[in-house]
Design a protein around this motif. Structure first.
Motif, PDB file in Angstrom:
ATOM      1  N   TRP A 252      -6.447  -4.830   4.276  1.00 23.55           N
ATOM      2  CA  TRP A 252      -5.778  -4.878   2.970  1.00 23.55           C
ATOM      3  C   TRP A 252      -4.370  -5.473   3.087  1.00 23.55           C
ATOM      4  O   TRP A 252      -3.991  -6.340   2.302  1.00 23.55           O
ATOM      5  CB  TRP A 252      -5.694  -3.473   2.376  1.00 23.55           C
ATOM      6  CG  TRP A 252      -4.996  -3.411   1.048  1.00 23.55           C
ATOM      7  CD1 TRP A 252      -3.721  -2.970   0.810  1.00 23.55           C
ATOM      8  CD2 TRP A 252      -5.507  -3.840  -0.227  1.00 23.55           C
ATOM      9  NE1 TRP A 252      -3.404  -3.087  -0.525  1.00 23.55           N
ATOM     10  CE2 TRP A 252      -4.490  -3.609  -1.185  1.00 23.55           C
ATOM     11  CE3 TRP A 252      -6.720  -4.370  -0.645  1.00 23.55           C
ATOM     12  CZ2 TRP A 252      -4.663  -3.904  -2.541  1.00 23.55           C
ATOM     13  CZ3 TRP A 252      -6.902  -4.673  -1.991  1.00 23.55           C
ATOM     14  CH2 TRP A 252      -5.894  -4.438  -2.920  1.00 23.55           C
ATOM     15  N   CYS A 253      -3.632  -4.991   4.062  1.00 26.07           N
ATOM     16  CA  CYS A 253      -2.240  -5.438   4.223  1.00 26.07           C
ATOM     17  C   CYS A 253      -2.113  -6.678   5.097  1.00 26.07           C
ATOM     18  O   CYS A 253      -1.069  -7.350   5.073  1.00 26.07           O
ATOM     19  CB  CYS A 253      -1.393  -4.325   4.849  1.00 26.07           C
ATOM     20  SG  CYS A 253      -1.331  -2.795   3.904  1.00 26.07           S
TER      21      CYS A 253
ATOM     22  N   LEU B  47       0.828  -1.195   0.000  1.00 28.09           N
ATOM     23  CA  LEU B  47       0.000   0.000   0.000  1.00 28.09           C
ATOM     24  C   LEU B  47       0.868   1.253   0.000  1.00 28.09           C
ATOM     25  O   LEU B  47       1.892   1.300   0.673  1.00 28.09           O
ATOM     26  CB  LEU B  47      -0.903   0.009   1.242  1.00 28.09           C
ATOM     27  CG  LEU B  47      -1.821   1.220   1.448  1.00 28.09           C
ATOM     28  CD1 LEU B  47      -2.879   1.299   0.351  1.00 28.09           C
ATOM     29  CD2 LEU B  47      -2.467   1.157   2.830  1.00 28.09           C
TER      30      LEU B  47
END
Length: 430
Positions: A421-422, A100
């Protein structure tokens, strides 16, 4: 996979626990009068803040030659900032999640007359829910959120299980070259999130932008003989009239354009600055206007620039004075194309869940007719480019302000987004 509800609440509680410190950090950022070309001290402050948090650091100048060679590069003028770009790199123990970019800009626009503010522009003041100050909304509150959403994870012993790049750029308000430079430097990720003040919504579509100057030369004489001279300011204003006609033609071209057809006036021409003449009793011999105009996504910036130049030249040929004294058109800033963020990406789905978790509301999207650095990542990296940030008022105006409750909500949403997300892992020792 959606976050466990218990973990989600723990993250939001951690954002709450760190919010007083986040507010103080945001106020510290606002106190830097980081106008174009004067961002160095603010970038030093950001560099130290990232280094103290354990990021691997990179600080670098912009490469004028590389930017000039790129189709998305803005022309390099004498006013172009030479402040460095700062990037902090988080490396996980093990790369198991998706990478990201969190990006923000520190450059701010001029304040205008200080006496038209209710308090000093660079003296951040809290009144009720509002934090006042130039650049607080656009976008130092978002800049602080980039750091403090990660701090919220660290406070509960977690860190992203993927590479995260925290990028602090300049030139966002004039060329977009700072964000482009991070692209040219080679920084890449699976998605980007830029917390500009976007009313807690996702930007679905965004215009491109051109900056240009038009300079007209006149024939100066004493005002008692004005009829023998030629007033450059009057002539420049005739050019403005023709540019307004071009603006309306471009607006009429909205028909059939998704995200733009229903907007009353999606393409805006701004005459942002005018200089001319030397003496009140002399017919002015020169006038220069600085202009900004928007472009629909898919419109080539170079093609639009040629259309502007040709339109001014054609108008001048039909003007009794300017036919023999043609105006000069110079492109001196943004040379940026617009973009559309297509729906359906996994990054958007994760952001929607994060927004719902932090605000209790469904994520909405909209078109905004201003420049955004997300264009670099949407057009050239072709990754999900998410622009999403807090509620604000009066950006670029007097008494610019940002809602603190909204900043807290979007920081929570960002922390939830990063966690899903990560992925997360225990904080690295030391």
């Amino acid at each position: 996979m959606a976050l466990d509800p218990a973990l989600r609440q723990k993250i939001l509680d951690s954002v709450e626990a760190g919010f007083a410190e986040q507010l103080a950090f945001t106020q510290a950022l606002i106190r830097f009068p980081s106008l174009r070309g004067a961002e160095h001290a603010c970038q030093d402050f950001v560099f130290r803040a990232l280094r103290e948090r354990g990021f691997a650091m990179d600080r670098f100048a912009m490469d004028r030659e590389a930017i000039t060679a790129h189709p998305g590069g803005g022309p390099w003028s004498a006013e172009h900032s030479d402040a460095p770009i700062v990037v902090g790199i988080h490396h996980p123990r093990q790369e198991t999640g998706r990478s990201l970019i969190l990006q923000a800009h520190v450059d701010v626009v001029p304040t205008g007359p200080a006496d038209m503010w209710s308090q000093a522009p660079f003296d951040p003041v809290v009144q009720g829910d509002w934090l006042y100050g130039r650049g607080g909304a656009d976008m130092k509150a978002g800049h602080a959120a980039n750091l403090f959403c990660l701090d919220a994870l660290r406070r509960i012993g977690l860190q992203p299980a993927a590479t995260v790049l925290v990028q602090s750029v300049v030139e966002e308000e004039s060329t977009g070259n700072g964000a482009l430079m991070t692209h040219l430097r080679g920084y890449k990720a699976d998605a980007v999130l830029i917390p500009e003040p976007e009313e807690e919504m996702l930007v679905r579509a965004n215009v491109g932008v051109l900056w240009f100057q038009v300079e007209v030369r006149g024939l100066p004489v004493h005002v008692r003989e004005m009829g023998r001279g030629a007033n450059a300011i009057d002539a420049a204003w005739r050019v403005v009239g023709e540019l307004r006609r071009l603006e309306e033609e471009w607006n009429a071209d909205k028909v059939g354009r998704e995200h733009f057809a229903e907007i009353e006036h999606p393409i805006n021409l701004n005459i942002g600055k005018i200089e001319g003449g030397d003496w009140a009793s002399s017919v002015p011999g020169w006038c220069r206007i600085d202009c900004r105009i928007g472009l629909y996504p898919g419109v080539d910036a170079a093609t639009a620039a040629r259309e502007i130049s040709e339109r001014v030249a054609r108008f001048a040929r039909a003007d009794g004075y300017m036919a023999n004294n043609p105006p000069a058109v110079t492109f001196n800033g943004f040379h940026a194309e617009g973009y559309v963020q297509p729906p359906g990406s996994e990054a958007e789905a994760v952001l929607a869940r994060a927004h719902q978790g932090a605000t209790g509301q469904a994520l909405k999207s909209f078109m905004t007719p201003g420049y955004l650095d997300t264009r670099v990542y949407a057009l050239y990296d072709r990754i999900p480019a998410l622009c999403y940030g807090p509620i604000s008022e009066n950006i670029h105006g007097f008494d610019e302000r940002v809602s603190l409750a909204s900043v807290k909500r979007i920081t929570g949403a960002m922390a939830l987004f990063v966690a899903e997300w990560c992925g997360v892992e225990p904080v690295s020792p030391g």
